[in-house]
Design a protein around this motif. Structure first.
Motif, short mmCIF file in Angstrom:
data_model
loop_
_atom_site.label_atom_id
_atom_site.label_comp_id
_atom_site.label_asym_id
_atom_site.label_seq_id
_atom_site.Cartn_x
_atom_site.Cartn_y
_atom_site.Cartn_z
N TRP A 139 0.72 -1.21 0.08
CA TRP A 139 0.23 -0.01 0.05
C TRP A 139 0.93 1.08 -0.11
O TRP A 139 1.61 1.08 0.47
CB TRP A 139 -0.76 -0.06 1.97
CG TRP A 139 -1.60 -1.18 1.62
CD1 TRP A 139 -2.41 -1.99 0.17
CD2 TRP A 139 -2.39 -2.13 2.36
NE1 TRP A 139 -3.18 -2.98 0.84
CE2 TRP A 139 -3.03 -2.93 2.34
CE3 TRP A 139 -2.03 -1.08 3.98
CZ2 TRP A 139 -3.57 -3.50 3.00
CZ3 TRP A 139 -1.87 -2.09 4.92
CH2 TRP A 139 -3.30 -3.66 4.63
N LEU A 140 0.93 2.89 -0.41
CA LEU A 140 1.02 3.66 -0.28
C LEU A 140 2.22 3.44 -1.19
O LEU A 140 3.39 3.96 -0.57
CB LEU A 140 1.21 4.33 0.95
CG LEU A 140 -0.13 4.47 1.45
CD1 LEU A 140 -0.08 4.94 2.64
CD2 LEU A 140 -1.47 5.33 0.92
N ILE A 155 6.17 4.75 -0.15
CA ILE A 155 6.00 4.91 1.39
C ILE A 155 6.72 4.11 2.07
O ILE A 155 7.27 4.35 2.77
CB ILE A 155 4.87 5.84 1.33
CG1 ILE A 155 4.73 7.12 0.36
CG2 ILE A 155 5.46 6.59 3.31
CD1 ILE A 155 3.28 7.78 0.75
#
Length: 443
Positions: free
Chosen positions: A390-391, A394
């Protein structure tokens, strides 16, 4: 089922049981005083928060890699494929295996040593040398793992039940006494007169040790049902659950125990429960803590034995580890070797064992495989990946930064120790390649 292959018997719940059992273990019950001491008191909560952040971010990286390559071996397979099985991948995967010879038995030994310490609290009149108890637990675990994976999977659910019962008792006993200021670590006073967040590097080493194990399910990918989907789910669910449990449990303990007592306690959960429910009940609950410790030891040895098996099967490590039991279909020599090495490490001081684990493993595999995940996204963009972090990117950047912080922490002696292990592994790799030509590795 052929005895030359590993049977797939681990589903979602058995996988969660194995993962959470390894993550909890004896870790938080022996490291809380060490973390409090390093941070001078209540500011230690920051180490737990950062440790959880690192586990979540690195766990998302591991989940994506496991989704790409759902096979036994975990980081060994990830490093090999990310950097190329015919080039740097062979070297990095070998270095990972070489450090496993040290870090895996150290992890097992830490659980055995912690088990012996808490047994002393439960049985204060005991006169047996704790080192002998630690070695005995190690031998017992080795014997119990010499069996088929289906019976191990059922046993893991049984052990996990004890782990969750232990955590529930510890947390719910303290919830009525929980103070909200236990979470506001930035306002907590230091009892050691040190400035700010001095000691965070040391505290983070202990906290991260407590979160280790979220990758265990990836080590036994060949024994997991639908591994490309099951393994990532197990990793994410396990980490999120443990983060909540650890932070809440730590807040409950520091809300009840006087800080100076908590910082020097040899069995902090036993002392904490003694205040809440009395010494007799506390000793009974300590039996469940021993259960939790044993479950972790069991899970750790299971996962690492499969890494050695996967590498030996590829021809990239000592071939004896690739042999399965003729009827039970488990890597018998890998299990026995890990158990024997762990018995030796049981005679080391606990602090040395805990710090050595992280100093050896931070660079290989953790930092190397985070970079490898980026390499794979660029070099193999068309690979099927049922789970993507996810993301992105990052989590990988945060995890890499926190691992780098651990590597450059004040524990210089242990940092040098980790580099020595890597250098020795590289020397052995090139020496073996000189006298034994490299064999092709199956993708």
């Amino acid at each position: 089922m052929s005895s030359s292959t590993l049977p797939r018997e681990i589903g979602l719940w058995r996988g969660i049981a194995l993962n959470m059992s390894e993550m909890v273990g004896i870790g938080p019950f022996i490291t809380i005083p060490l973390i409090l001491t390093a941070m001078g008191g209540g500011r230690s909560m920051l180490a737990w928060v950062l440790g959880g952040l690192l586990a979540i971010c690195d766990g998302l990286v591991t989940a994506e890699l496991a989704s790409r390559m759902p096979a036994s071996g975990g980081s060994y397979v990830f490093l090999r494929e990310a950097y190329g099985p015919a080039s740097w991948g062979r070297l990095l995967s070998f270095l990972f295996l070489f450090q496993i010879i040290f870090s895996a038995p150290l992890s097992i030994a830490s659980g055995c040593i912690g088990f012996a310490d808490y047994l002393k609290f439960a049985l204060p009149q005991m006169t047996v040398n704790p080192k002998i108890i630690a070695v005995s637990i190690c031998i017992l675990t080795t014997v119990l793992l010499l069996r088929r994976i289906d019976s191990i999977g059922r046993f893991s659910i049984f052990l996990w039940g004890g782990v969750m019962a232990t955590l529930a008792i510890v947390i719910f006993a303290g919830l009525p006494h929980l103070r909200l200021d236990a979470f506001t670590f930035w306002r907590a006073p230091r009892l050691d007169s040190a400035a700010g967040f001095t000691g965070l590097g040391v505290a983070l080493i202990y906290a991260v040790y407590d979160y280790l194990g979220y990758y265990n399910i990836a080590n036994i990918g060949d024994e997991v049902k639908d591994p490309a989907r099951t393994v990532p789910r197990v990793i994410v669910i396990s980490i999120l659950a443990i983060c909540v449990i650890y932070i809440t449990m730590n807040a409950c303990i520091v809300s009840v125990l006087p800080m100076k007592q908590a910082m020097t306690s040899k069995s902090i959960v036993g002392d904490y429960l003694t205040i809440l429910v009395g010494g007799r009940v506390a000793r009974i609950v300590t039996v469940l803590i021993l259960w939790t410790a044993f479950a972790s030891i069991f899970s750790v040895m299971l996962g690492y034995s499969r890494i050695l098996y996967a590498a030996a099967r590829d021809g990239n490590f000592f071939s004896i580890f690739g042999k399965l039991h003729p009827t039970g279909a488990y890597p018998i020599y890998a299990v026995i070797a890990l158990g024997a090495m762990a018995c030796l490490f049981c005679f080391l001081p606990l602090k040395t064992v805990l710090k050595s684990i992280l100093s050896i493993r931070a660079m290989i595999p953790f930092m190397a495989q985070i970079i490898g995940a980026h390499v794979l996204r660029r070099t193999r963009p068309d690979d099927p990946v049922p789970f993507r972090m996810w993301l992105y990117p990052i989590p990988s950047i945060v995890a890499l930064a926190l691992w780098a912080y651990i590597v450059v922490s004040p524990e210089k002696g242990f940092r040098i120790g980790g580099l020595v292990v890597i250098a020795a592994g590289a020397a052995m790799f090139f020496a073996t390649r000189r006298f034994r030509p490299a064999q092709p590795i199956q993708p």
